[in-house]
Design a protein around this motif. Structure first.
Motif, PDB file in Angstrom:
ATOM      1  N   VAL A 198       0.856  -1.193   0.000  1.00  8.19           N
ATOM      2  CA  VAL A 198       0.000   0.000   0.000  1.00  8.19           C
ATOM      3  C   VAL A 198       0.887   1.236   0.000  1.00  8.19           C
ATOM      4  CG1 VAL A 198      -1.773   1.279   1.257  1.00  8.19           C
ATOM      5  CG2 VAL A 198      -1.817  -1.224   1.233  1.00  8.19           C
ATOM      6  N   GLU A 202      -1.716   6.901   0.174  1.00  5.38           N
ATOM      7  CA  GLU A 202      -3.110   6.453   0.031  1.00  5.38           C
ATOM      8  C   GLU A 202      -3.855   6.496   1.367  1.00  5.38           C
ATOM      9  OE1 GLU A 202      -3.615   3.277  -3.441  1.00  5.38           O
ATOM     10  OE2 GLU A 202      -2.181   2.592  -1.939  1.00  5.38           O
ATOM     11  N   LYS A 231      -8.432   3.669  -0.716  1.00  3.89           N
ATOM     12  CA  LYS A 231      -7.992   2.298  -0.924  1.00  3.89           C
ATOM     13  C   LYS A 231      -8.670   1.442   0.143  1.00  3.89           C
ATOM     14  CE  LYS A 231      -5.220  -1.130  -2.291  1.00  3.89           C
ATOM     15  NZ  LYS A 231      -5.165  -1.667  -3.658  1.00  3.89           N
ATOM     16  N   ASN A 255      -9.038  -0.126  -6.639  1.00  5.29           N
ATOM     17  CA  ASN A 255      -9.073   0.534  -5.327  1.00  5.29           C
ATOM     18  C   ASN A 255      -9.642  -0.352  -4.218  1.00  5.29           C
ATOM     19  OD1 ASN A 255     -11.677   0.788  -6.590  1.00  5.29           O
ATOM     20  ND2 ASN A 255     -12.256   2.199  -4.941  1.00  5.29           N
TER      21      ASN A 255
END
Length: 367
Positions: A198, A202, A231, A255
């Motif tokens: 990740v 985000e 996300k 997403n």
């Protein structure tokens, strides 16, 4: 203590997780020690085991109102509660000697229960042989979880302490719900995000229905999937049907990611900016240890509703108005710095990452 027994019931996943947390902490502190960690339902016939464990799973997923009826009607003296007590005592008298034989063989010095099944019965039958301690896995206690026969009771809130004292039950210790030792030394957000792939910039929201994958996960996932600025990772737990449906539906959306049961849940808690989840006692305790702000959804009537009421009243979480508005509520909260700061203050008040160590320490003092 060098040899102990820890008993749980495979009704959901929280009781087992708490038992394993106590086991792991005990062995960390006592490398030469021995732990008998068993499912108490393994000692009864398989059909009874399935009625108890599968019955709970069915009600939690399909008819939560039925579980709520059972919880509240059995939490006070009633005809139904009296019948349940008699059935429970009869089962214990017939099958618990098998469990006691294992304890005697292992020469256990203390016994810990994280589920009420057989706990008081074992304490009474063995009052001169070893002490029995009860460890609650929710923030508020049911009648079945309170008894004067335990050497000590370990609870997770001042409310539960008052419940015991009102019943003239002591000692009672507000130690928290035992969670795995790894929650006392979590990775940083940056490390956790690298591990999960990740990006640091985000906004990450995790959605979880608990270990059994129950709750309005599909509606919350649908809402969040339509918000590309977020996300989302959806954790389905052991609910393979839920995982299959969501994985097929969102396979092409960048997403949103769908995963099943994860053994390293601490990484997801540490990486996230916000969690949307059900208020199970273990899940709440783990996320609180990770200092993760929460929106709580779809509590099962009974213990989960009481858990949710407690953590929200302490300012450590907020209720989700509706799973279908999850994205709107998540975006609003993540952009509201004062509200997020207030939640973090609430979390700091009630987070107990070292509960397992405290429970074992206090139990040793009671011997």
């Amino acid at each position: 203590m060098k040899s102990i027994a820890i008993l749980y019931a495979s009704e959901g996943t929280g009781h087992k997780s708490a038992a394993e947390a106590l086991r792991d902490r005990f062995l960390m502190d006592n490398p030469d020690g021995h732990v008998l960690c068993r499912d108490v339902l393994d000692y009864i016939p398989r059909f009874m085991h399935r009625i108890v464990s599968d019955g709970y799973l069915f009600m939690a997923r399909r008819t939560p109102w039925a579980w709520g009826w059972f919880y509240w009607s059995s939490d006070r003296p009633s005809l139904q509660a009296g019948c349940f007590d008699k059935i429970h005592d009869a089962i214990c008298a017939r099958y618990m000697p098998l469990m006691e034989a294992d304890m005697y063989r292992e020469k256990v010095e203390a016994v810990f229960f994280t589920h009420y099944f057989a706990a008081a019965n074992i304490a009474v039958r063995n009052s001169g042989r070893f002490p029995v301690f009860y460890v609650n896995t929710d923030f508020v206690c049911h009648r079945f979880q309170r008894s004067k026969v335990f050497r000590a009771s370990f609870v997770a809130s001042p409310i539960a302490v008052k419940q015991h004292l009102d019943d003239c039950i002591a000692p009672v210790v507000d130690a928290g719900i035992p969670i795995a030792p790894k929650y006392a030394s979590l990775p940083s957000k940056e490390e956790a995000r690298r591990s999960l792939g990740v990006a640091s910039e985000e906004k990450l929201v995790i959605v979880s229905g608990g270990g059994i994958g129950a709750g309005s996960v599909m509606k919350a996932s649908a809402s969040l999937s339509a918000s590309p600025e977020i996300k989302t990772i959806v954790i389905c737990g052991n609910n393979k049907q839920l995982y299959g449906r969501l994985a097929d539906k969102y396979a092409r959306l960048p997403n949103i990611k769908i995963v099943g049961f994860v053994p390293d849940m601490e990484k997801y808690y540490a990486a996230a900016d916000l969690g949307i989840m059900k208020p199970g006692g273990l899940s709440l305790s783990e996320s609180l240890a990770a200092r993760l702000p929460l929106l709580l959804m779809d509590p099962i009537p009974g213990q989960e509703q009481l858990n949710m009421d407690y953590v929200c009243r302490e300012g450590a979480a907020l209720p989700l108005a509706s799973p279908s508005t999850a994205a709107c509520e998540a975006v609003s909260l993540l952009s509201d710095s004062p509200r997020m700061a207030a939640i973090h203050r609430g979390i700091e008040k009630i987070s107990r990452p070292n509960a397992a160590a405290e429970i074992l320490k206090e139990a040793a003092l009671c011997l």
